[in-house]
Design a protein around this motif. Sequence first.
Motif, PDB file in Angstrom:
ATOM      1  N   GLY A  77      34.925  35.135  39.814  1.00  0.00           N
ATOM      2  CA  GLY A  77      34.354  34.932  41.111  1.00  0.00           C
ATOM      3  C   GLY A  77      34.806  36.030  42.138  1.00  0.00           C
ATOM      4  N   HIS A  78      33.968  36.514  42.861  1.00  0.00           N
ATOM      5  CA  HIS A  78      34.099  37.552  43.925  1.00  0.00           C
ATOM      6  C   HIS A  78      34.396  36.906  45.151  1.00  0.00           C
ATOM      7  CE1 HIS A  78      32.883  40.560  46.985  1.00  0.00           C
ATOM      8  NE2 HIS A  78      33.660  41.228  46.163  1.00  0.00           N
ATOM      9  N   SER A  79      35.457  37.372  45.939  1.00  0.00           N
ATOM     10  CA  SER A  79      35.710  36.886  47.393  1.00  0.00           C
ATOM     11  C   SER A  79      35.839  35.393  47.197  1.00  0.00           C
ATOM     12  CB  SER A  79      34.798  37.296  48.193  1.00  0.00           C
ATOM     13  OG  SER A  79      35.230  37.367  49.707  1.00  0.00           O
ATOM     14  N   PHE A  80      35.404  34.349  48.116  1.00  0.00           N
ATOM     15  CA  PHE A  80      35.412  33.159  48.134  1.00  0.00           C
ATOM     16  C   PHE A  80      34.938  32.593  46.557  1.00  0.00           C
ATOM     17  CE2 PHE A  80      34.298  28.476  49.538  1.00  0.00           C
ATOM     18  CZ  PHE A  80      35.583  28.145  49.811  1.00  0.00           C
ATOM     19  N   GLY A  81      34.036  33.225  46.090  1.00  0.00           N
ATOM     20  CA  GLY A  81      33.437  32.836  44.813  1.00  0.00           C
ATOM     21  C   GLY A  81      34.720  32.310  43.895  1.00  0.00           C
TER      22      GLY A  81
END
Length: 263
Positions: A89-93
């Motif tokens: 996941g990127h950032s909040f992902g």
Amino acid sequence: MTFVPSPSPPAVRQPGATALFCLPGAGASAGLFAGWDEDLPATIEAFALEPAGHGLRTDEEPHTDLDTLLADLMDAVRPYAGRPLALLGHSFGAVLAFELALRLEREGTPVRHVFPVAARAAAVRTGSPPGREPTDEELKARLRALGGTPAPVLDDEEMFALLLPALRADFELTDAYRYRAGDLLDCPVTAFAGADDTVVPWASVKAWGACTRGRFTVHRVPGGHFFPFAHRSARADLLRTLAQELDRRPGTAPRRPDTPEHG
């Protein structure tokens, strides 16, 4: 790159290949991961998870409740539970990837690895008390500060209006998220941080080590908050490290917060 949810799970292209599920951050869509499979070996098959209200699912209402969003994403992942699974996941992902991995492990589905990218650890997120609803201009300023969204999109009122429902829902979820003490993964976690990231502090990336009982490694690499998407070479380096981690046999290294730095 395969985008999910899809009407039915596609045929397995590589029997035994690890299914890598990728989750975008707040305000982004699964299209962010287009082309990633080009830099992955045949032993890994990439899937981009599209939340409701984003990208290919803009005709759906975006979720403002975390449990509802995660239930939706779990429904998309479960058909692949018979395969080795990993989540990125990127950032909040990355928080969504962490929460999905928790749910999979609780259901008895092993998770091979979780890869947070440019993300504050779930363990340091304490949630913000509800406040007034931000204005459209405040949301635009917040998105502009994150970077990654082309200026013409932000400056075009019609285009920005199309982003607003999902953007508002995403930031509401991001701000409200509160880590539950004791929620720990059993699988290894490898985190990545951009050395020039002005959005996510280095210490908060290293804190992903407090989210797992398994082995933890963190890499600090050149680039900013969107480093995997800014340059093909940065993406290739990240995915090369990811593939090496997935190829590692369990128990071949002690659990320690390794902090390799490149560049």
